[in-house]
Design a protein around this motif. Structure first.
Motif, PDB file in Angstrom:
ATOM      1  N   TYR E  39     -26.299 -41.030  51.359  1.00  0.00           N
ATOM      2  CA  TYR E  39     -25.352 -40.266  50.527  1.00  0.00           C
ATOM      3  C   TYR E  39     -23.914 -40.540  50.958  1.00  0.00           C
ATOM      4  CZ  TYR E  39     -29.405 -37.451  49.123  1.00  0.00           C
ATOM      5  OH  TYR E  39     -30.610 -37.022  48.654  1.00  0.00           O
ATOM      6  N   LEU E  40     -23.703 -40.614  52.267  1.00  0.00           N
ATOM      7  CA  LEU E  40     -22.363 -40.839  52.808  1.00  0.00           C
ATOM      8  C   LEU E  40     -21.804 -42.182  52.345  1.00  0.00           C
ATOM      9  CD1 LEU E  40     -20.169 -39.838  54.783  1.00  0.00           C
ATOM     10  CD2 LEU E  40     -21.462 -40.862  56.644  1.00  0.00           C
ATOM     11  N   GLU E  42     -22.877 -43.752  49.574  1.00  0.00           N
ATOM     12  CA  GLU E  42     -22.826 -43.787  48.113  1.00  0.00           C
ATOM     13  C   GLU E  42     -21.707 -42.930  47.506  1.00  0.00           C
ATOM     14  OE1 GLU E  42     -27.534 -44.625  47.060  1.00  0.00           O
ATOM     15  OE2 GLU E  42     -26.739 -42.582  47.014  1.00  0.00           O
ATOM     16  N   PHE E  43     -21.638 -41.639  47.903  1.00  0.00           N
ATOM     17  CA  PHE E  43     -20.675 -40.769  47.219  1.00  0.00           C
ATOM     18  C   PHE E  43     -19.245 -40.960  47.730  1.00  0.00           C
ATOM     19  CE2 PHE E  43     -18.537 -36.556  46.987  1.00  0.00           C
ATOM     20  CZ  PHE E  43     -18.113 -36.704  45.668  1.00  0.00           C
ATOM     21  N   PRO E  44     -18.968 -40.713  49.019  1.00  0.00           N
ATOM     22  CA  PRO E  44     -17.570 -40.883  49.436  1.00  0.00           C
ATOM     23  C   PRO E  44     -17.082 -42.320  49.268  1.00  0.00           C
ATOM     24  CG  PRO E  44     -18.777 -39.592  51.055  1.00  0.00           C
ATOM     25  CD  PRO E  44     -19.790 -40.123  50.095  1.00  0.00           C
ATOM     26  N   PHE E  45     -17.889 -43.276  49.720  1.00  0.00           N
ATOM     27  CA  PHE E  45     -17.374 -44.650  49.732  1.00  0.00           C
ATOM     28  C   PHE E  45     -17.691 -45.407  48.436  1.00  0.00           C
ATOM     29  CE2 PHE E  45     -17.296 -43.236  54.082  1.00  0.00           C
ATOM     30  CZ  PHE E  45     -16.034 -43.650  54.462  1.00  0.00           C
ATOM     31  N   ASP E  47     -18.441 -44.090  45.449  1.00  0.00           N
ATOM     32  CA  ASP E  47     -17.788 -43.448  44.292  1.00  0.00           C
ATOM     33  C   ASP E  47     -16.288 -43.244  44.516  1.00  0.00           C
ATOM     34  OD1 ASP E  47     -20.197 -43.237  42.902  1.00  0.00           O
ATOM     35  OD2 ASP E  47     -20.548 -41.151  43.460  1.00  0.00           O
TER      36      ASP E  47
END
Lengths: 135, 135, 135, 135, 135, 135
Positions: E39-40, E42-45, E47
């Motif tokens: 998730y770390l 995928e979402f912060p970096f 997205d």
């Protein structure tokens, strides 16, 4: 006051939830603020944790969530990860609660919560002598 | 991306948990940051809430606890008190979670959480249906 | 002291960054803590904002980020969204800064920041002037 | 329990410190969490505020400082600005405490504290009694 | 999912911004919450950091500001001071961002941020100066 | 500027309140942000602490309360527990201020404050060579 039913109820609840971690906190207050140790036993454990209406497992989920989100009370977070395990949460449930905090308090709060959980799980792995080197 | 399985899963979860409250938040983002509405559906709801390993009721207990403790996100706390009721928490359980926060984040945080709960319970007609107009 | 170079420099900087919003804050302190208005002009604006080494646009990006993340100073966040626009940030850049805070302080903080931005953009007439309802 | 010495001591202390503001808080809990009203009387007021070792004026200075710094409990800050005045603080002393928080929690926290004080002073008629209507 | 374009984009962005510091965080999650590492990325970096509309340098200024102001995520602040330097901020610019936080979050937050920066600058000075690859 | 009356007044106040702890902070800024050391002397100590209207003991009570409640600035809390003792607070008064924070910021914040006080009292016990091993 230390002989009161409320104090005794709090002491029992503290032992059940936090085990030796709780007793260490109480002991560490003896030479700085012994009255505060008494309040800690009486109000949070004798009053709040002793209430009906919400099971202990849900109470510990709430506390692990809140301390992860606040992010400024690392020692207490570790005590309550122990507490959550003591009252029936699985390691997976605790990890899920902490991961959920990424949404509500940000990724750094969740990361620091996960690293606290990792330490606690390792401490208990050592204590309970799993012997398989897992976790 | 809005046709992805992840987006659809998030949209379903959002509807189940937050109901019309969730949709209002999504709508209110349309003219300022529509991409953020998509992220909100995808990551918190499509990824996190959709995970196995912790039931929705426990997830909402964690969120109500955290938002009460943080004390700086009143609108989201109200949405998630609705959410907790939507996924099966009783009013009493929510009140217990919020009261517990007095121990971990102080009495003002708990008081403001209780007043938010009072508003939500009234909005849902639970209190006013009691027929005594006491709220 | 109000004739000092430092005070005058702060007043100029305040006018440049916060415009009439800043003057309103100064005025509102007149009958409760006029000395605090002076400190506000001297230290943040006369000292900090007047330093070389970082352009005003970057300073306002930093402030909008911090106030969004802290989530407990809504009026000041709105003043600094105005400020960011006044020193050259675009609406899009401000929206990006606030969205980024979802990662570091959680989705509720980012949502409340976006709603503050929406109010500010509307106040400045950007939204209502376009006439097409789009941002 | 409501007949206990501890409860009665708390009720007296609450009346002395917070006056009618405190009673309003208690009343507002009656239909959502009456037990919490009892805890609020017993622990903060019956236990903590009733302790020797620190005078009430210093206790209220501590509380106004903390609530200003936290910045997420505006209603309680106002109650305790009333409380500080009730136990002997001057308006000037309260303004000084709040201004000091600019150093430890930032200018926005101090500004919001000063505006809360301005409201409280006006409610109590101190400012409007000055006869110039300047607030 | 780890073969998705989004994951790969996030991994590239993480490497560019946080360098080996980011990889260490990912590695440290492997035995406690490997999904969270995903998730770390995928979402912060994948997205957020990959969005157009705000350059990476401004994004890191925003993050350093927010983490300094929050004051409860020291390890992540250090990672992002590295990150800010990696994407083109000068040491002076970082110092200016942190000093500015004294105004918005208080002097203690700024002081702790400056000491974190001092550690990071020293770590990098040692690495680049020693020429032996040791940290 | 370092020869200004304001700077000199701040330096004197810093020495009186924080003693050698304050000087250590100033020294530690020399190679990272010497200007920030100057601001720290001028604004908090030259301006705020030097104001009439509130005695130094009350100012330190306010600061110990706020830093305990915020819970994210442990080094500064310790400096100001020293400071409170330096300007006339007793150890008991400091313990009372910190215990009071349990009500306003939660038990973890108060516990961490008490442990900080315990460390400071021990350090001073050692420094002043009581020779009796008592706290």
């Amino acid at each position: 006051m230390k002989n009161s039913e409320r104090y005794q109820r709090g002491l029992d609840k503290l032992a059940k939830i936090d085990g030796e971690q709780g007793q260490k906190v109480i002991d560490s207050l003896a030479d700085i603020a012994p009255d505060f140790a008494q309040y800690l036993i009486e109000f949070p454990f004798g009053d709040i944790y002793s209430r009906p209406g919400l099971d202990l497992k849900s109470r510990e989920i709430a506390v692990v969530a809140a301390l992860t989100a606040l992010g400024n009370a690392a020692p207490q977070l570790k005590v309550h990860i122990h507490g959550a395990l003591n009252v029936g949460c699985t390691e997976q449930e605790i990890v899920e609660v902490i991961m959920q905090m990424a949404v509500y308090a940000g990724f750094p709060a969740a990361l620091n919560g996960l690293f606290a959980a990792k330490e606690v799980f390792a401490e208990r792995g050592k204590v309970s002598n799993r012997g398989d080197g897992s976790l």
